[in-house]
Write an enzyme that holds these catalytic residues in place. Structure first.
Site, PDB file in Angstrom:
ATOM      1  N   HIS A 166      25.930  64.496  49.499  1.00  0.00           N
ATOM      2  CA  HIS A 166      26.610  63.196  49.524  1.00  0.00           C
ATOM      3  C   HIS A 166      27.714  63.160  50.580  1.00  0.00           C
ATOM      4  O   HIS A 166      28.194  62.071  50.930  1.00  0.00           O
ATOM      5  CB  HIS A 166      27.196  62.917  48.142  1.00  0.00           C
ATOM      6  CG  HIS A 166      27.148  61.479  47.727  1.00  0.00           C
ATOM      7  ND1 HIS A 166      26.254  60.562  48.260  1.00  0.00           N
ATOM      8  CD2 HIS A 166      27.892  60.776  46.821  1.00  0.00           C
ATOM      9  CE1 HIS A 166      26.441  59.379  47.701  1.00  0.00           C
ATOM     10  NE2 HIS A 166      27.431  59.472  46.839  1.00  0.00           N
ATOM     11  N   ASN A 193      32.855  55.775  45.986  1.00  0.00           N
ATOM     12  CA  ASN A 193      32.627  54.422  45.475  1.00  0.00           C
ATOM     13  C   ASN A 193      33.726  53.432  45.827  1.00  0.00           C
ATOM     14  O   ASN A 193      33.562  52.224  45.623  1.00  0.00           O
ATOM     15  CB  ASN A 193      32.440  54.453  43.959  1.00  0.00           C
ATOM     16  CG  ASN A 193      31.170  55.176  43.555  1.00  0.00           C
ATOM     17  OD1 ASN A 193      30.412  55.644  44.392  1.00  0.00           O
ATOM     18  ND2 ASN A 193      30.935  55.270  42.259  1.00  0.00           N
ATOM     19  N   ASP A 222      24.881  59.389  53.967  1.00  0.00           N
ATOM     20  CA  ASP A 222      23.638  59.992  53.494  1.00  0.00           C
ATOM     21  C   ASP A 222      22.656  58.938  53.007  1.00  0.00           C
ATOM     22  O   ASP A 222      23.059  57.877  52.536  1.00  0.00           O
ATOM     23  CB  ASP A 222      23.931  60.985  52.362  1.00  0.00           C
ATOM     24  CG  ASP A 222      24.630  60.298  51.180  1.00  0.00           C
ATOM     25  OD1 ASP A 222      25.755  59.791  51.370  1.00  0.00           O
ATOM     26  OD2 ASP A 222      24.041  60.261  50.082  1.00  0.00           O
TER      27      ASP A 222
END
Length: 274
Positions: free
Chosen positions: A98, A145, A170
């Site tokens: 990530h 996020n 990613d």
């Protein structure tokens, strides 16, 4: 310079003229990268300045016809590019799938000699040049996020057009170590991109460099997969891909998105070359 029978002489001081770039009036006095570089005259060709302040610039004209008017054209300002890698902060996450956006930005910084040592707008920042193009490299520290909180604030403060904001992140839908460059598009289910688009007031008109991490094997949970570290063999493939990504960014900034996309789409992976 001389225009017809009219001679125009323009002199200006860099401190008052900095405002013509569209930055806050007191910005030049801050210990900022643009202010410091302007003081050392490192931008003589890319930031031609004409001051409008009567106290620090003078315009003298001589003309045979008093009705002739010569207007000094306002120079075209050059905004920096903002190149953002998405990821999660901390050593715990750095080597995970990530965080490949962070890793790509670090590889780019190493290749171009740019130090990512500043902290501002909830991000680690580095400022310098790629070729003759001023750039800002950013790694938001908000966690994935909420990336838009940082990216939106940087772009807004420096008045960077969205077409000069490159997001690197990613992508589960691309094969491992595969690159894909697009001039615009949606978020593709990526939470970091959702946040960025939200803070860009819904606009999706900015370039993005997607890095493939592949799909999780078997029935492995996606959230667990993206937080897994890369294997030693995968790291070797990534190093090769980072070289390709660095070249793609150079082409993007110096030659445009179409040439960069052509380069990215024509490159082969290390496995294909082997």
């Amino acid at each position: 310079m001389k225009l017809g029978s009219t001679a125009v002489v323009i002199t200006s001081s860099s401190s008052s003229s900095f405002a013509t770039l569209g930055f806050p009036k007191n910005y030049y006095n801050k210990p900022s990268w643009f202010g410091q570089l302007l003081k050392t005259n490192m931008f003589p060709h890319h930031f031609p300045i004409l001051s409008s302040s009567s106290s620090s610039s003078s315009i003298s004209t001589t003309t045979e016809d008093s009705n002739d008017v010569v207007a000094a054209a306002k120079p075209k300002q050059q905004h920096p590019w903002l190149i953002v890698g998405l990821g999660n902060p901390g050593k715990k996450y750095y080597s995970t799938r990530h965080n490949v956006g962070f890793q790509m930005v670090d590889a780019l910084a190493d290749a171009e000699g740019i130090s990512i040592s500043g902290v501002s707008f909830k991000a680690l920042l580095g400022k310098g040049f790629i070729g003759n193009v001023p750039v800002m490299l950013a790694k938001p520290q908000t966690f994935m996020n909420a990336s838009g909180e940082s990216v939106g604030a940087i772009a807004s403060y420096y008045k960077i057009p969205l077409k000069q904001v490159l997001l690197i992140y990613d992508d589960l839908d691309l094969p491992f170590a595969k690159l894909r460059l697009l001039p615009k598009g949606g978020h593709g289910g990526h939470n970091g991109m959702k946040s960025v688009i939200n803070h860009f007031k819904g606009s999706r008109d900015f370039p993005r460099l997607r890095i493939g991490i592949g799909r999780p094997p078997g029935k492995m949970d996606t959230a667990n997969f993206v937080l897994r570290p890369f294997t030693k063999q995968e790291h070797e493939e990534l190093d090769f891909m980072f070289q390709q990504g660095t070249e793609a960014v150079r082409i993007l900034l110096l030659e445009g998105v179409n040439k960069s996309a052509t380069f990215v789409n024509s490159t082969k992976s290390m496995e294909q070359l082997g």
